[in-house]
Design an enzyme around this catalytic site. Structure first.
Site, PDB file in Angstrom:
ATOM      1  N   ASP A 308       0.855  -1.175   0.000  1.00 29.61           N
ATOM      2  CA  ASP A 308       0.000   0.000   0.000  1.00 29.61           C
ATOM      3  C   ASP A 308       0.904   1.241   0.000  1.00 29.61           C
ATOM      4  OD1 ASP A 308      -2.252   1.671   0.156  1.00 29.61           O
ATOM      5  OD2 ASP A 308      -3.257   0.353   1.584  1.00 29.61           O
ATOM      6  N   GLU A 514     -10.773   6.337   4.797  1.00 31.36           N
ATOM      7  CA  GLU A 514      -9.781   5.718   5.670  1.00 31.36           C
ATOM      8  C   GLU A 514      -9.895   6.211   7.125  1.00 31.36           C
ATOM      9  OE1 GLU A 514      -5.944   4.912   3.859  1.00 31.36           O
ATOM     10  OE2 GLU A 514      -6.765   5.323   1.876  1.00 31.36           O
TER      11      GLU A 514
END
Length: 631
Positions: A308, A514
């Site tokens: 990521d 997020e």
């Protein structure tokens, strides 16, 4: 002497031509050769510098053709909201991507790069793209064929901008709605999430029956490489805290969070992205057992594993505090491509040092590069490295918008309909004297699209992209004789004094993504509660919730006549009106448990103590109206 030298010169020239011809024939550039032979041929020609360059993914803002050529960069990405210019056209995107690609093609071996982007509910970074409902709504449909069509449409819109790789689907199993990424999850139920992996053949194409398990598959230049994420257990963190620790047994990990990965690999998914989170205290980006032993060896995954954003940096706390260790741990765990995304020279220098000093074996580098090249060859990237400009009209096409509208209709759940079952409020009549539409989310395209839309965190307002707000959809649906009044947060005096036939109140959560979406209380922020009270205590009302997850709604339930969970429907708000006014019937069933209070969380279907406000699988149905009733 001269007579005898002429034939000799001819022979020498002929031999030189044969030699040049042989030198120019490169097996790895021959699409008729086998996949493994092409990989083997190219790998043996590569220097360590070229190999490590293939393992690097950098952000587009620093990806000049010169950087691509000098460092042999393997991939480029757009971070959330990173675009060539505001409201960039498909042609502008193509020009940028092709410019970067030409830098890669000018290298000694001419290995093309691929460009990755988060296309998590349509091509969501791009102006005028079709924005589909977020996964939290799509799970409600329980319709894998619909999801596959969405994958197909998304692939076409992504290719319309010259991009070949998407960081989707998210196959997290969200077990706690306090998690800020819960709307990226199809369901709390692993069986539903597993079924929704049908989006992968939509994105990549249908894999043939004789394909070897685990080998990636992309059908051609109208399809994109997909990415199953975030491996593994990202939806099970303690208290739903993003990037936190998933505290469960190995058996629970396999039963809850792993099934969708198995299906993704069977369907030929090209890449898998590792999660920021930890499993029982071990960072996933450093977990050799789960990345190499399980994913690559047991599940036979032959695509590549990607980190990521700054994922290996976050192996340490604070991030980047021991970068040499992070690189050794991340690459050693089995991560093949590193989303750096800016500080790439440091990564290249450190990894090069570690290989040359036998800290990381070159065999690990070769494994990573083979996997990356396998995806590039399978995609046909060597044969078609540049964008196809004939696809530009696919971006935001009417066909795709109609598909999104259908997805909206199938993703919405009717939770309450009337103060009693004998007196349903929905469907609403299209013909009435005056109706009221109220709420912060009624006329706000950005709010109804949610996070990961144009920017990373999403935007408010109606200027971000092209679409239909729910208010506009209501106005377009009503009988021309009906007066539609809109007031974002009316007081009770206004409501009582205008003799409205009924009201539609549309409130919910602001956009987030997020960690910014993590919430321990899951309440609707003001003025949402005031709007509900002011309107629904005065006249008949239907409350439409625009949220990325279940929220606290029990305190308002007695005040409202009807309750609709519309989740984050995207650009096609007309799909909401289609249901409210009975052009289509409600069919959606909850793919998540709707709690009474946050003290109950986490609470999932099958738990020993299960006392929800609305259980998993709940959803009222209505029949489409053949003839509209009028007020």
């Amino acid at each position: 002497m001269g007579a005898t030298s002429t034939p000799l010169l001819v022979v020498l020239l002929f031999c030189c031509l044969i030699s040049v011809s042989q030198a120019e024939y490169l097996k790895y550039k021959d699409p008729t050769r086998s996949l493994n032979l092409r990989i083997k041929d190219l790998l043996k020609r590569m220097t360590l510098e070229e190999k490590i360059g293939q393992m690097v993914q950098i952000e587009r803002s620093i990806a000049t053709p010169q950087v691509m050529k000098k460092y042999f960069i393997g991939s480029v990405l757009s971070g959330g909201g990173s675009v060539p210019e505001t409201k960039a056209s498909a042609e502008t995107w193509i020009k940028m991507v092709n410019g970067i690609q030409n830098g890669s093609l000018s290298t000694r071996l001419g290995i093309p790069m691929f460009y990755g982007i988060d296309a998590v509910h349509g091509h969501n970074n791009v102006y005028k793209a079709t924005i589909f409902p977020h996964n939290v709504g799509l799970g409600v449909t329980r319709d894998p064929m619909l999801i596959k069509k969405i994958g197909d449409a998304t692939a076409l819109e992504v290719r319309a901008t010259g991009i070949q790789y998407v960081f989707a689907p998210c196959i997290a199993v969200c077990r706690d709605p306090r998690w800020g990424r819960c709307y990226e999850s199809y369901s709390e139920d692993p069986k539903i999430v597993k079924a929704m992996t049908e989006i992968i053949p939509g994105l990549q194409g249908d894999i043939s029956g004789d394909s070897r398990k685990g080998v990636p598959y992309v059908a051609g230049k109208n399809k994109v490489a997909a990415c199953a994420k975030h491996y593994v257990g990202d939806g099970g963190t303690s208290k739903g805290i993003n990037e936190n620790n998933t505290l469960i047994s190995y058996r629970e990990l396999l039963n809850i969070h792993m099934p969708a990965y198995h299906d993704s690999i069977v369907k030929g998914v090209s890449t898998v992205m590792v999660s920021y989170s930890s499993w029982n205290g071990k960072k996933m980006h450093a977990n050799h057992f789960l990345v190499t032993d399980y994913l690559k060896n047991k599940l036979k995954f032959r695509g590549f594993v990607i980190s990521d954003w700054l994922g290996i940096d976050r192996i340490t706390s604070p991030p980047h505090s021991n970068y040499s260790y992070s690189i050794q741990a991340g690459v050693g765990a089995g991560i093949d491509m590193i989303m750096v995304p800016f500080n790439f020279t440091e990564f290249i220098d450190v990894l090069t040092y570690q290989v040359k000093n036998n800290i990381i074996p070159e065999s690990r580098i070769d494994d990573a590069v083979k996997r990356i090249l396998r995806v590039k060859f399978v995609m046909g990237l060597f044969e078609n490295p540049l964008a196809d400009p004939s696809l530009v009209n696919q971006l935001g096409s009417e066909e795709h918008r109609q598909l999104a509208r259908d997805a909206v209709r199938k993703s919405i759940v009717l939770l309450k309909n009337g103060k009693s079952a004998k007196q349903p409020l929905l469907p609403l009549p299209k013909k009435a004297a005056n109706i009221l539409v109220a709420g912060s989310h009624a006329d706000n395209l950005g709010y109804q699209c949610g996070g990961w839309t144009i920017t990373w965190q999403g935007l408010g307002g109606n200027n971000l992209t092209v679409g239909t707000t729910i208010l506009d959809a209501v106005k377009q649906t009503m009988d021309p004789a009906t007066k539609v009044f809109y007031k974002e947060n009316p007081d009770s005096t206004f409501v009582k004094s205008n003799n409205f036939s009924y009201a539609i109140v549309i409130v919910g959560e602001p956009p987030y993504a997020e960690t910014f979406g993590d919430s321990l209380n899951l309440t609707i922020a003001e003025p949402g509660p005031s709007t509900i009270t002011n309107v629904c205590e005065s006249i008949q009302c239907v409350l439409v919730l625009i949220t990325g997850r279940p929220v606290v709604i029990q305190p308002y339930l007695s005040k409202i006549d009807a309750l609709v969970a519309a989740w984050l429907p995207g650009t096609e708000g007309q799909g909401v009106a289609d249901l409210l006014f009975g052009d289509y019937g409600f069919t959606g069933k909850l793919a998540r448990t709707w709690f009474k209070t946050v003290d109950q969380l986490p609470m999932n279907v099958g738990d020993k103590y299960y006392d929800p406000l609305f259980p998993f699988g709940f959803g009222l149905s209505t029949n489409p109206n053949k003839h509209q009733n009028n007020i």
